[in-house]
Design a protein around this motif. Sequence first.
Motif, PDB file in Angstrom:
ATOM      1  N   LEU A  40      18.633  52.202  -3.215  1.00 20.17           N
ATOM      2  CA  LEU A  40      18.301  51.392  -4.385  1.00 20.17           C
ATOM      3  C   LEU A  40      18.334  52.208  -5.681  1.00 20.17           C
ATOM      4  CD1 LEU A  40      15.362  49.333  -2.868  1.00 20.17           C
ATOM      5  CD2 LEU A  40      17.602  48.437  -3.574  1.00 20.17           C
ATOM      6  N   LYS A  41      18.012  53.493  -5.573  1.00 20.48           N
ATOM      7  CA  LYS A  41      17.953  54.356  -6.765  1.00 20.48           C
ATOM      8  C   LYS A  41      18.299  55.777  -6.333  1.00 20.48           C
ATOM      9  CE  LYS A  41      14.713  55.319 -10.577  1.00 20.48           C
ATOM     10  NZ  LYS A  41      15.577  55.523 -11.636  1.00 20.48           N
ATOM     11  N   ASP A  42      19.586  56.089  -6.395  1.00 23.44           N
ATOM     12  CA  ASP A  42      20.053  57.369  -5.865  1.00 23.44           C
ATOM     13  C   ASP A  42      19.908  58.537  -6.843  1.00 23.44           C
ATOM     14  OD1 ASP A  42      22.074  56.880  -7.680  1.00 23.44           O
ATOM     15  OD2 ASP A  42      23.706  56.960  -6.199  1.00 23.44           O
ATOM     16  N   ASP A  43      19.221  58.304  -7.955  1.00 15.21           N
ATOM     17  CA  ASP A  43      19.015  59.389  -8.905  1.00 15.21           C
ATOM     18  C   ASP A  43      17.530  59.679  -9.139  1.00 15.21           C
ATOM     19  OD1 ASP A  43      18.363  57.102 -10.316  1.00 15.21           O
ATOM     20  OD2 ASP A  43      19.487  57.646 -12.113  1.00 15.21           O
ATOM     21  N   GLY A  92      14.129  68.143  11.940  1.00 17.51           N
ATOM     22  CA  GLY A  92      15.074  69.080  12.531  1.00 17.51           C
ATOM     23  C   GLY A  92      16.512  68.795  12.166  1.00 17.51           C
ATOM     24  N   ASP A  93      16.749  67.913  11.224  1.00 18.47           N
ATOM     25  CA  ASP A  93      18.107  67.581  10.797  1.00 18.47           C
ATOM     26  C   ASP A  93      18.455  68.420   9.569  1.00 18.47           C
ATOM     27  OD1 ASP A  93      20.555  66.511  10.173  1.00 18.47           O
ATOM     28  OD2 ASP A  93      19.915  64.418  10.396  1.00 18.47           O
ATOM     29  N   THR A  94      18.782  69.681   9.826  1.00 18.48           N
ATOM     30  CA  THR A  94      19.039  70.638   8.757  1.00 18.48           C
ATOM     31  C   THR A  94      20.214  70.225   7.888  1.00 18.48           C
ATOM     32  OG1 THR A  94      18.172  72.396  10.145  1.00 18.48           O
ATOM     33  CG2 THR A  94      19.490  73.068   8.262  1.00 18.48           C
ATOM     34  N   LEU A  95      21.291  69.748   8.492  1.00 20.09           N
ATOM     35  CA  LEU A  95      22.464  69.372   7.701  1.00 20.09           C
ATOM     36  C   LEU A  95      22.142  68.244   6.729  1.00 20.09           C
ATOM     37  CD1 LEU A  95      25.366  69.610  10.312  1.00 20.09           C
ATOM     38  CD2 LEU A  95      24.782  71.206   8.471  1.00 20.09           C
ATOM     39  N   GLU A  96      21.391  67.261   7.189  1.00 16.95           N
ATOM     40  CA  GLU A  96      20.996  66.155   6.323  1.00 16.95           C
ATOM     41  C   GLU A  96      20.052  66.654   5.222  1.00 16.95           C
ATOM     42  OE1 GLU A  96      21.394  61.881   5.715  1.00 16.95           O
ATOM     43  OE2 GLU A  96      22.439  63.254   7.035  1.00 16.95           O
ATOM     44  N   ALA A  97      19.132  67.537   5.583  1.00 20.07           N
ATOM     45  CA  ALA A  97      18.210  68.101   4.596  1.00 20.07           C
ATOM     46  C   ALA A  97      18.987  68.870   3.529  1.00 20.07           C
ATOM     47  CB  ALA A  97      17.194  69.016   5.281  1.00 20.07           C
ATOM     48  N   LEU A  98      19.945  69.662   3.956  1.00 17.79           N
ATOM     49  CA  LEU A  98      20.754  70.427   3.009  1.00 17.79           C
ATOM     50  C   LEU A  98      21.623  69.520   2.143  1.00 17.79           C
ATOM     51  CD1 LEU A  98      21.751  73.495   5.195  1.00 17.79           C
ATOM     52  CD2 LEU A  98      20.159  73.456   3.251  1.00 17.79           C
ATOM     53  N   PHE A  99      22.094  68.407   2.719  1.00 19.01           N
ATOM     54  CA  PHE A  99      22.857  67.433   1.929  1.00 19.01           C
ATOM     55  C   PHE A  99      22.020  66.963   0.742  1.00 19.01           C
ATOM     56  CE2 PHE A  99      23.217  62.953   0.847  1.00 19.01           C
ATOM     57  CZ  PHE A  99      24.492  62.921   0.300  1.00 19.01           C
ATOM     58  N   TYR A 100      20.767  66.566   1.007  1.00 19.38           N
ATOM     59  CA  TYR A 100      19.917  66.071  -0.076  1.00 19.38           C
ATOM     60  C   TYR A 100      19.574  67.182  -1.066  1.00 19.38           C
ATOM     61  CZ  TYR A 100      19.630  61.540   2.122  1.00 19.38           C
ATOM     62  OH  TYR A 100      19.950  60.312   2.644  1.00 19.38           O
ATOM     63  N   TYR A 142      22.716  67.611  -3.138  1.00 15.70           N
ATOM     64  CA  TYR A 142      22.826  66.433  -3.999  1.00 15.70           C
ATOM     65  C   TYR A 142      21.844  66.556  -5.168  1.00 15.70           C
ATOM     66  CZ  TYR A 142      23.075  61.496  -5.322  1.00 15.70           C
ATOM     67  OH  TYR A 142      23.243  60.327  -6.016  1.00 15.70           O
ATOM     68  N   GLY A 143      20.612  66.923  -4.864  1.00 15.95           N
ATOM     69  CA  GLY A 143      19.580  67.048  -5.886  1.00 15.95           C
ATOM     70  C   GLY A 143      19.839  68.172  -6.865  1.00 15.95           C
ATOM     71  N   THR A 144      20.298  69.325  -6.373  1.00 16.24           N
ATOM     72  CA  THR A 144      20.564  70.441  -7.287  1.00 16.24           C
ATOM     73  C   THR A 144      21.795  70.161  -8.144  1.00 16.24           C
ATOM     74  OG1 THR A 144      21.727  71.669  -5.547  1.00 16.24           O
ATOM     75  CG2 THR A 144      19.397  72.213  -5.911  1.00 16.24           C
ATOM     76  N   ASN A 145      22.739  69.400  -7.641  1.00 13.86           N
ATOM     77  CA  ASN A 145      23.898  69.020  -8.454  1.00 13.86           C
ATOM     78  C   ASN A 145      23.512  67.993  -9.516  1.00 13.86           C
ATOM     79  OD1 ASN A 145      25.835  70.684  -7.245  1.00 13.86           O
ATOM     80  ND2 ASN A 145      26.230  69.208  -5.635  1.00 13.86           N
ATOM     81  N   LEU A 146      22.668  67.047  -9.146  1.00 16.68           N
ATOM     82  CA  LEU A 146      22.245  65.993 -10.064  1.00 16.68           C
ATOM     83  C   LEU A 146      21.246  66.517 -11.095  1.00 16.68           C
ATOM     84  CD1 LEU A 146      22.858  62.959 -10.372  1.00 16.68           C
ATOM     85  CD2 LEU A 146      20.863  62.503  -8.948  1.00 16.68           C
ATOM     86  N   PHE A 147      20.371  67.426 -10.651  1.00 12.12           N
ATOM     87  CA  PHE A 147      19.321  67.989 -11.509  1.00 12.12           C
ATOM     88  C   PHE A 147      19.349  69.516 -11.438  1.00 12.12           C
ATOM     89  CE2 PHE A 147      17.819  63.835 -10.045  1.00 12.12           C
ATOM     90  CZ  PHE A 147      17.540  63.209 -11.258  1.00 12.12           C
ATOM     91  N   PRO A 148      20.386  70.142 -11.991  1.00 14.36           N
ATOM     92  CA  PRO A 148      20.507  71.601 -11.863  1.00 14.36           C
ATOM     93  C   PRO A 148      19.372  72.374 -12.530  1.00 14.36           C
ATOM     94  CG  PRO A 148      22.133  70.750 -13.407  1.00 14.36           C
ATOM     95  CD  PRO A 148      21.478  69.566 -12.762  1.00 14.36           C
ATOM     96  N   GLY A 149      18.650  71.756 -13.435  1.00 13.38           N
ATOM     97  CA  GLY A 149      17.561  72.434 -14.119  1.00 13.38           C
ATOM     98  C   GLY A 149      16.198  72.191 -13.504  1.00 13.38           C
ATOM     99  N   ASN A 175      13.713  75.295  -5.164  1.00 17.77           N
ATOM    100  CA  ASN A 175      12.733  75.854  -4.244  1.00 17.77           C
ATOM    101  C   ASN A 175      12.829  75.164  -2.883  1.00 17.77           C
ATOM    102  OD1 ASN A 175      10.353  77.640  -3.778  1.00 17.77           O
ATOM    103  ND2 ASN A 175       9.337  75.671  -3.466  1.00 17.77           N
ATOM    104  N   THR A 176      12.981  73.853  -2.894  1.00 16.26           N
ATOM    105  CA  THR A 176      13.123  73.110  -1.636  1.00 16.26           C
ATOM    106  C   THR A 176      14.357  73.588  -0.872  1.00 16.26           C
ATOM    107  OG1 THR A 176      11.989  71.179  -2.531  1.00 16.26           O
ATOM    108  CG2 THR A 176      13.435  70.802  -0.634  1.00 16.26           C
ATOM    109  N   LEU A 177      15.462  73.761  -1.585  1.00 13.44           N
ATOM    110  CA  LEU A 177      16.675  74.288  -0.953  1.00 13.44           C
ATOM    111  C   LEU A 177      16.387  75.658  -0.335  1.00 13.44           C
ATOM    112  CD1 LEU A 177      19.707  74.324  -0.315  1.00 13.44           C
ATOM    113  CD2 LEU A 177      20.092  75.134  -2.660  1.00 13.44           C
ATOM    114  N   GLY A 178      15.684  76.503  -1.064  1.00 13.43           N
ATOM    115  CA  GLY A 178      15.347  77.829  -0.548  1.00 13.43           C
ATOM    116  C   GLY A 178      14.475  77.776   0.693  1.00 13.43           C
TER     117      GLY A 178
END
Length: 174
Positions: free
Chosen positions: A68-71, A87-95, A98-105, A111-114
């Motif tokens: 409904l709101k992908d941003d 335990g779905d690391t690939l899906e977690a990394l996808f988000y 996606y989030g770091t590309n959409l909100f690089p700042g 931190n979540t990615l790390g």
Amino acid sequence: MLENVDLLNMQAIELAAQGNYADAIVCLKRALAISDTNHLLWFNLGITYRDAGKFTQAKKALEKAFKLKDDDIDTIETLAHVNNALGDTLEALFYCEYGTNLFPGNPHMWNTLGVIQFNNGNHTQACAAFEHAVTLNPYYYDALYNLRDTYDELGNQAGKAACEKNMKSISKGN
């Protein structure tokens, strides 16, 4: 008397804050029966399921919120955490990506990615993500803490010591 979506949502938040997740979920489902395209209701349902330890249901609700709101950064970051918990690391990394590309700042997304990279033994990638988070916000204690631990894993004692110094100055309010 007609039920009000906003009142049901507020009641659900209050119930969840008291640890009464089952009743909070009932309120949110009643609200969604009235307004099933309300992103916030799906997000709150996902958060409530997550807090209740029902990660599979949390993921489903959060995915509906995302459609409904992908941003919405909160939805994206929570989906990363929930997928990681499942335990779905690939899906977690996808988000995360996606989030770091959409909100690089946004240092929280970095931190979540790390955290996800670190938990999966990818210390070099985790280090880069934590360093980016700290570059964006040098006073972000959690990212400094995580970076310190990552430097320790990588054997970078100078980096670890620098993080500890910065953490002390933040905790002392200097």
